[in-house]
Scaffold this motif. Structure first.
Motif, PDB file in Angstrom:
ATOM      1  N   UNK A  98       1.702  -2.737  20.936  1.00  0.00           N
ATOM      2  CA  UNK A  98       1.370  -4.051  21.518  1.00  0.00           C
ATOM      3  C   UNK A  98       2.057  -4.347  22.847  1.00  0.00           C
ATOM      4  N   UNK A  99       2.969  -3.471  23.279  1.00  0.00           N
ATOM      5  CA  UNK A  99       3.746  -3.780  24.488  1.00  0.00           C
ATOM      6  C   UNK A  99       2.828  -3.957  25.696  1.00  0.00           C
ATOM      7  N   UNK A 100       1.877  -3.026  25.873  1.00  0.00           N
ATOM      8  CA  UNK A 100       0.985  -3.110  27.034  1.00  0.00           C
ATOM      9  C   UNK A 100       0.168  -4.396  27.013  1.00  0.00           C
ATOM     10  N   UNK A 101      -0.333  -4.753  25.829  1.00  0.00           N
ATOM     11  CA  UNK A 101      -1.135  -5.970  25.724  1.00  0.00           C
ATOM     12  C   UNK A 101      -0.284  -7.202  25.996  1.00  0.00           C
ATOM     13  N   UNK A 102       0.926  -7.233  25.422  1.00  0.00           N
ATOM     14  CA  UNK A 102       1.814  -8.382  25.629  1.00  0.00           C
ATOM     15  C   UNK A 102       2.202  -8.518  27.100  1.00  0.00           C
ATOM     16  N   UNK A 103       2.491  -7.384  27.748  1.00  0.00           N
ATOM     17  CA  UNK A 103       2.819  -7.415  29.177  1.00  0.00           C
ATOM     18  C   UNK A 103       1.622  -7.902  29.989  1.00  0.00           C
ATOM     19  N   UNK A 117       0.810  -1.216   0.000  1.00  0.00           N
ATOM     20  CA  UNK A 117       0.000   0.000   0.000  1.00  0.00           C
ATOM     21  C   UNK A 117       0.843   1.266   0.000  1.00  0.00           C
ATOM     22  N   UNK A 118       2.158   1.119   0.207  1.00  0.00           N
ATOM     23  CA  UNK A 118       3.041   2.276   0.213  1.00  0.00           C
ATOM     24  C   UNK A 118       2.986   3.080   1.493  1.00  0.00           C
ATOM     25  N   UNK A 119       2.455   2.480   2.544  1.00  0.00           N
ATOM     26  CA  UNK A 119       2.300   3.225   3.788  1.00  0.00           C
ATOM     27  C   UNK A 119       3.379   2.951   4.824  1.00  0.00           C
ATOM     28  N   UNK A 120       4.408   2.187   4.445  1.00  0.00           N
ATOM     29  CA  UNK A 120       5.440   1.847   5.427  1.00  0.00           C
ATOM     30  C   UNK A 120       6.340   3.048   5.698  1.00  0.00           C
ATOM     31  N   UNK A 121       6.427   3.440   6.949  1.00  0.00           N
ATOM     32  CA  UNK A 121       7.316   4.514   7.386  1.00  0.00           C
ATOM     33  C   UNK A 121       7.962   4.115   8.702  1.00  0.00           C
ATOM     34  N   UNK A 122       9.039   4.768   9.033  1.00  0.00           N
ATOM     35  CA  UNK A 122       9.693   4.490  10.317  1.00  0.00           C
ATOM     36  C   UNK A 122       8.773   4.833  11.481  1.00  0.00           C
ATOM     37  N   UNK A 123       8.013   5.922  11.331  1.00  0.00           N
ATOM     38  CA  UNK A 123       7.095   6.331  12.399  1.00  0.00           C
ATOM     39  C   UNK A 123       6.013   5.272  12.624  1.00  0.00           C
ATOM     40  N   UNK A 124       5.479   4.716  11.525  1.00  0.00           N
ATOM     41  CA  UNK A 124       4.468   3.678  11.644  1.00  0.00           C
ATOM     42  C   UNK A 124       5.050   2.432  12.298  1.00  0.00           C
ATOM     43  N   UNK A 125       6.249   2.050  11.872  1.00  0.00           N
ATOM     44  CA  UNK A 125       6.876   0.859  12.448  1.00  0.00           C
ATOM     45  C   UNK A 125       7.105   1.053  13.947  1.00  0.00           C
ATOM     46  N   UNK A 126       7.566   2.248  14.321  1.00  0.00           N
ATOM     47  CA  UNK A 126       7.804   2.528  15.743  1.00  0.00           C
ATOM     48  C   UNK A 126       6.506   2.461  16.536  1.00  0.00           C
ATOM     49  N   UNK A 127       5.440   3.019  15.964  1.00  0.00           N
ATOM     50  CA  UNK A 127       4.137   2.989  16.646  1.00  0.00           C
ATOM     51  C   UNK A 127       3.621   1.555  16.763  1.00  0.00           C
ATOM     52  N   UNK A 157       3.083 -14.647  25.240  1.00  0.00           N
ATOM     53  CA  UNK A 157       3.075 -13.182  25.256  1.00  0.00           C
ATOM     54  C   UNK A 157       3.791 -12.622  24.034  1.00  0.00           C
ATOM     55  N   UNK A 158       4.898 -13.266  23.641  1.00  0.00           N
ATOM     56  CA  UNK A 158       5.637 -12.831  22.461  1.00  0.00           C
ATOM     57  C   UNK A 158       4.800 -13.009  21.194  1.00  0.00           C
ATOM     58  N   UNK A 159       4.088 -14.132  21.106  1.00  0.00           N
ATOM     59  CA  UNK A 159       3.213 -14.357  19.952  1.00  0.00           C
ATOM     60  C   UNK A 159       2.106 -13.310  19.882  1.00  0.00           C
ATOM     61  N   UNK A 160       1.529 -12.983  21.036  1.00  0.00           N
ATOM     62  CA  UNK A 160       0.481 -11.966  21.065  1.00  0.00           C
ATOM     63  C   UNK A 160       1.044 -10.616  20.625  1.00  0.00           C
ATOM     64  N   UNK A 202      -0.630  -8.659  17.484  1.00  0.00           N
ATOM     65  CA  UNK A 202      -1.203  -7.307  17.532  1.00  0.00           C
ATOM     66  C   UNK A 202      -0.459  -6.371  16.583  1.00  0.00           C
ATOM     67  N   UNK A 203       0.852  -6.518  16.524  1.00  0.00           N
ATOM     68  CA  UNK A 203       1.651  -5.707  15.607  1.00  0.00           C
ATOM     69  C   UNK A 203       1.231  -5.985  14.161  1.00  0.00           C
ATOM     70  N   UNK A 204       1.029  -7.263  13.844  1.00  0.00           N
ATOM     71  CA  UNK A 204       0.587  -7.628  12.506  1.00  0.00           C
ATOM     72  C   UNK A 204      -0.787  -7.075  12.183  1.00  0.00           C
TER      73      UNK A 204
END
Length: 340
Positions: A56-61, A41-51, A219-222, A226-228
């Motif tokens: 998912x960190x809170x959910x995984x924790x 889709x052409x939407x990949x950016x560093x900011x998006x990847x960082x977000x 937790x790692x899989x989750x 969520x990231x996916x």
């Protein structure tokens, strides 16, 4: 680009149902498909990847902590469940469990409610068919109930924040429909989930405590799941903007069945607006929430319970899809005259 995205969407929908290696590695599959989608889709950016890496960190924790609590409290919880089961008839206990899990999920979060449900399943030692039915009905209940408050699940948090509404806004908006649905799920559970036979109670698997490594891996899989989903939501945004955003809410209600394989929080972010009336909001949210129980990727509780209880995508779909379609029709008819 649109045609390629449609093709990718079909792969995301059907591969988990037909290919074993995808079924057994669903979280990783969705992560890479999300990454592929966002690149197409052409939407990949560093900011998006960082977000996407941070969200998912809170959910995984939460999943990791809930897993630890599940391990440490499993024995006393099993004793409580066994005690209740001896005092309450089986079908009444099953109905109460589905109803209680749906109601309490808005307070303890959908993740913890799903783990409590897993303890109930492993303690009751039902036959496989009844087990799958109970899990699917419970996950429908949890997915709907958790949306009543912003702390229950991400969709509720996002919608309340985007609309700048108060804590109990969703409870006022969709609460009556959700409570009716929870009652219906509990009645169905009482009718469809058979009591375990004496032989089942002897031969069914033991409630062996999972190791710390298993808890960490889940937790790692989750986290990657969520990231996916976040990548998928962003990557499919051209499809959403092209085909969904300006549709009649009655039609959008049905199209939102794509929530069965996509993150409903992302879809709600694209569809919900402060200019919408309560009927339109209700149609969008109920469409997303009900369809979220139809397939395993539709909700985090689905992923957690299916993973722990080894429920396959096909097992889930055989019961979850017809059930979801029935409830979609029931609530569509209840709003039909108002919407149109």
């Amino acid at each position: 680009m649109i045609s390629i995205l449609i093709f990718v969407f079909l792969l995301v929908l059907f591969l988990p149902l037909t290919v074993n290696i995808v079924e057994n590695n669903l979280e990783v599959f969705l992560f890479f498909m999300g990454l592929l989608t966002i690149i197409i889709s052409g939407g990949f950016t560093e900011a998006l990847f960082a977000k996407a890496a941070q969200d998912p960190i809170k959910i995984a924790v939460a999943v990791f902590i809930a897993g630890l609590l599940f391990r440490w409290l499993q024995a006393p919880l099993e004793r409580v469940i066994n005690g209740c089961r001896r005092l309450i008839p089986h079908r009444l206990f099953i109905a109460f469990s589905v109803l209680f899990l749906g109601l309490i999920s808005s307070v303890i979060t959908a993740i913890i409610a799903a783990l409590v449900m897993v303890i109930i399943v492993t303690t009751l030692k039902m036959d496989r068919r009844s087990e799958v039915r109970f899990v699917v009905l419970s996950c429908f209940s949890i997915g709907l109930g958790a949306a009543l408050t912003p702390i229950g699940e991400p969709l509720a948090t996002l919608v309340v924040g985007k609309l700048h509404k108060h804590f109990f806004f969703l409870m006022q908006l969709i609460g009556p429909e959700v409570f009716v649905a929870l009652l219906m799920f509990s009645i169905l559970a009482a009718l469809l989930v058979k009591p375990p036979t004496f032989q089942m109670q002897i031969t069914k698997r033991s409630n062996k405590r999972e190791g710390y490594e298993d808890i960490f891996v889940r937790a790692l899989k989750i986290y990657f799941f969520v990231m996916g989903l976040e990548f998928l939501g962003e990557g499919f945004e051209p499809l959403i903007n092209t085909f969904l955003v300006n549709l009649n809410p009655a039609l959008l209600y049905w199209i939102n069945m794509i929530s069965a394989v996509l993150d409903n929080a992302t879809l709600s972010a694209a569809e919900v607006s402060r200019t919408m009336g309560p009927i339109t909001l209700k149609a969008i949210l109920l469409g997303l929430l009900i369809s979220g129980g139809m397939l395993i990727p539709g909700n985090i509780p689905n992923i957690i319970s299916a993973g722990k209880l080894k429920i396959t995508s096909l097992e889930w779909a055989k019961f979850g899809v017809p059930l979801g379609l029935i409830f979609m029709m029931i609530f569509y008819l209840s709003m039909f005259k108002i919407i149109l």
